[in-house]
Design a protein around this motif. Structure first.
Motif, mmCIF file in Angstrom:
data_model
loop_
_atom_site.group_PDB
_atom_site.id
_atom_site.type_symbol
_atom_site.label_atom_id
_atom_site.label_comp_id
_atom_site.label_asym_id
_atom_site.label_seq_id
_atom_site.Cartn_x
_atom_site.Cartn_y
_atom_site.Cartn_z
ATOM 1 N N VAL A 18 2.547 50.698 115.156
ATOM 2 C CA VAL A 18 3.171 49.817 116.111
ATOM 3 C C VAL A 18 4.433 50.110 116.702
ATOM 4 C CG1 VAL A 18 3.780 47.302 116.499
ATOM 5 C CG2 VAL A 18 1.680 47.770 115.240
ATOM 6 N N LEU A 19 5.303 50.265 115.638
ATOM 7 C CA LEU A 19 6.531 51.001 116.001
ATOM 8 C C LEU A 19 6.605 52.072 116.714
ATOM 9 C CD1 LEU A 19 8.556 50.478 112.661
ATOM 10 C CD2 LEU A 19 8.780 48.933 114.634
ATOM 11 N N GLU A 20 5.660 52.932 116.658
ATOM 12 C CA GLU A 20 5.561 54.211 117.334
ATOM 13 C C GLU A 20 5.054 53.889 118.988
ATOM 14 O OE1 GLU A 20 4.197 58.392 115.339
ATOM 15 O OE2 GLU A 20 2.462 57.076 115.823
ATOM 16 N N ARG A 21 4.191 52.877 119.108
ATOM 17 C CA ARG A 21 3.798 52.607 120.177
ATOM 18 C C ARG A 21 4.917 51.996 121.045
ATOM 19 N NH1 ARG A 21 -1.113 51.583 117.908
ATOM 20 N NH2 ARG A 21 -0.763 49.335 117.837
ATOM 21 N N PHE A 22 5.664 51.225 120.437
ATOM 22 C CA PHE A 22 6.964 50.530 120.955
ATOM 23 C C PHE A 22 7.746 51.492 121.468
ATOM 24 C CE2 PHE A 22 11.281 49.019 120.739
ATOM 25 C CZ PHE A 22 11.228 47.884 121.732
ATOM 26 N N ILE A 54 13.136 51.146 105.394
ATOM 27 C CA ILE A 54 12.983 50.125 104.983
ATOM 28 C C ILE A 54 12.241 49.213 105.922
ATOM 29 C CG2 ILE A 54 14.719 50.085 103.088
ATOM 30 C CD1 ILE A 54 16.410 48.453 105.019
ATOM 31 N N LEU A 55 12.351 49.543 107.225
ATOM 32 C CA LEU A 55 11.628 48.874 108.230
ATOM 33 C C LEU A 55 10.143 49.352 108.602
ATOM 34 C CD1 LEU A 55 14.647 48.123 110.942
ATOM 35 C CD2 LEU A 55 13.634 46.643 108.967
ATOM 36 N N GLY A 56 9.904 50.572 107.815
ATOM 37 C CA GLY A 56 8.581 51.018 108.121
ATOM 38 C C GLY A 56 8.651 52.192 109.234
ATOM 39 N N GLY A 57 9.898 52.445 109.771
ATOM 40 C CA GLY A 57 9.781 53.337 110.851
ATOM 41 C C GLY A 57 10.220 54.853 110.332
ATOM 42 N N LEU A 58 10.476 55.684 111.356
ATOM 43 C CA LEU A 58 10.652 56.955 111.290
ATOM 44 C C LEU A 58 11.992 57.295 110.535
ATOM 45 C CD1 LEU A 58 9.603 59.861 112.299
ATOM 46 C CD2 LEU A 58 10.738 59.310 114.221
ATOM 47 N N SER A 59 12.034 58.154 109.339
ATOM 48 C CA SER A 59 12.913 58.301 108.809
ATOM 49 C C SER A 59 13.929 59.204 109.270
ATOM 50 C CB SER A 59 12.754 59.309 107.238
ATOM 51 O OG SER A 59 12.101 58.429 106.551
ATOM 52 N N SER A 60 15.330 58.666 109.307
ATOM 53 C CA SER A 60 16.439 59.608 109.871
ATOM 54 C C SER A 60 17.621 59.497 109.207
ATOM 55 C CB SER A 60 16.716 58.978 111.384
ATOM 56 O OG SER A 60 17.542 57.973 111.201
ATOM 57 N N ALA A 61 18.581 60.713 109.318
ATOM 58 C CA ALA A 61 19.529 60.632 108.364
ATOM 59 C C ALA A 61 20.662 61.288 109.578
ATOM 60 C CB ALA A 61 19.452 61.761 107.396
ATOM 61 N N HIS A 76 25.425 63.291 114.315
ATOM 62 C CA HIS A 76 24.350 62.448 114.987
ATOM 63 C C HIS A 76 23.232 62.133 114.122
ATOM 64 C CE1 HIS A 76 25.634 64.719 118.691
ATOM 65 N NE2 HIS A 76 26.213 65.807 117.894
ATOM 66 N N GLN A 77 22.686 61.019 114.357
ATOM 67 C CA GLN A 77 21.334 60.600 113.669
ATOM 68 C C GLN A 77 20.263 60.918 113.950
ATOM 69 O OE1 GLN A 77 22.339 58.153 111.188
ATOM 70 N NE2 GLN A 77 20.280 57.772 110.350
ATOM 71 N N LEU A 78 19.553 61.806 113.250
ATOM 72 C CA LEU A 78 18.273 62.431 113.594
ATOM 73 C C LEU A 78 17.183 62.165 112.841
ATOM 74 C CD1 LEU A 78 19.910 65.964 114.479
ATOM 75 C CD2 LEU A 78 19.409 64.167 115.922
ATOM 76 N N ALA A 79 15.842 62.182 113.191
ATOM 77 C CA ALA A 79 14.845 62.029 112.821
ATOM 78 C C ALA A 79 14.238 63.581 112.049
ATOM 79 C CB ALA A 79 13.439 61.725 113.721
ATOM 80 N N ALA A 137 5.492 67.703 113.199
ATOM 81 C CA ALA A 137 6.150 66.815 113.788
ATOM 82 C C ALA A 137 5.318 65.745 114.667
ATOM 83 C CB ALA A 137 7.270 67.476 114.762
ATOM 84 N N GLU A 138 4.287 66.203 115.338
ATOM 85 C CA GLU A 138 3.654 65.337 116.130
ATOM 86 C C GLU A 138 2.788 64.069 115.256
ATOM 87 O OE1 GLU A 138 1.381 68.118 118.633
ATOM 88 O OE2 GLU A 138 2.610 68.261 120.085
ATOM 89 N N HIS A 139 2.479 64.663 114.116
ATOM 90 C CA HIS A 139 1.773 63.871 113.343
ATOM 91 C C HIS A 139 2.733 62.793 112.582
ATOM 92 C CE1 HIS A 139 -0.942 62.339 110.157
ATOM 93 N NE2 HIS A 139 0.019 62.408 109.205
ATOM 94 N N VAL A 140 3.949 63.287 112.593
ATOM 95 C CA VAL A 140 5.178 62.190 111.932
ATOM 96 C C VAL A 140 5.350 61.236 113.119
ATOM 97 C CG1 VAL A 140 7.393 62.337 111.349
ATOM 98 C CG2 VAL A 140 5.955 63.918 110.061
ATOM 99 N N CYS A 141 5.466 61.802 114.293
ATOM 100 C CA CYS A 141 5.845 60.955 115.511
ATOM 101 C C CYS A 141 5.242 61.283 116.518
ATOM 102 C CB CYS A 141 7.346 61.096 115.894
ATOM 103 S SG CYS A 141 7.807 59.970 116.936
ATOM 104 N N VAL A 142 4.262 60.708 117.229
ATOM 105 C CA VAL A 142 3.489 60.975 118.371
ATOM 106 C C VAL A 142 4.328 61.364 119.562
ATOM 107 C CG1 VAL A 142 1.425 59.809 117.643
ATOM 108 C CG2 VAL A 142 2.841 58.703 118.918
#
Length: 166
Positions: A18-22, A54-61, A76-79, A137-142
């Motif tokens: 859902v977050l990905e579609r958004f 914690i929100l269920g989204g893509l990890s970034s650091a 820079h905050q990056l996935a 990468a595409e599997h992690v984030c479409v």
């Protein structure tokens, strides 16, 4: 804050999708470009590195690199995701015609920090390894599939970096 291990082969749940579609929507893309990149580093620090997972989204650091021209520290905050012990970064820049600034920083000064860990960045040039990592990468984030199509239409190949622990 220790860097959270992100397994790119795990199956993600309904909320993640859902977050990905958004994120692929016009509103989500606008918010990513104009809002989230401002607040993500702050939220990451405030939550002790647990945001955004914690929100269920893509990890970034936060990636801390040395400026290619200035020599000053840049953040820079990056996935990211992992391939064994190596962290993987995709320089998609949302499929825009140019590479992001951090790409040039890592090319000029490969020593960097992701989260609280030190790495040495190496651009992936082997075609087979590149394709395998980009598929992960595409599997992690479409969205990476969209960015690849957009960049290819503009004549750009999206770089992928392997961050090896220092």
């Amino acid at each position: 804050m220790a860097l959270r291990y992100v397994d790119p082969t795990v199956e993600y749940g309904r909320w993640y999708r859902v977050l990905e579609r958004f994120g692929r929507s016009r509103t989500g893309g606008f918010m990513a470009r104009h809002l989230f990149w401002h607040i993500d580093p702050w939220l990451y620090r405030v939550t002790g590195g647990r945001y955004p997972s914690i929100l269920g989204g893509l990890s970034s650091a936060p990636l801390i690199s040395t400026g290619a021209k200035s020599g000053q520290p840049r953040e820079h905050q990056l996935a990211y995701f992992h391939d064994g012990p190596d962290a993987i970064l995709v320089a998609s820049y949302l499929g825009q015609p140019k590479n992001p600034q951090w790409y040039h920083n890592l090319k000029a000064h490969p020593e960097c920090r992701l989260g609280d860990e030190n790495f040495v960045a190496v651009e992936v040039t082997d075609p087979d390894d590149y394709e395998r990592l980009y598929a992960l990468a595409e599997h992690v984030c479409v969205n990476y599939a969209d960015y690849r199509v957009n960049a290819a239409a503009l004549g750009r190949r999206i770089p992928v970096f392997r961050l090896k622990p220092a």
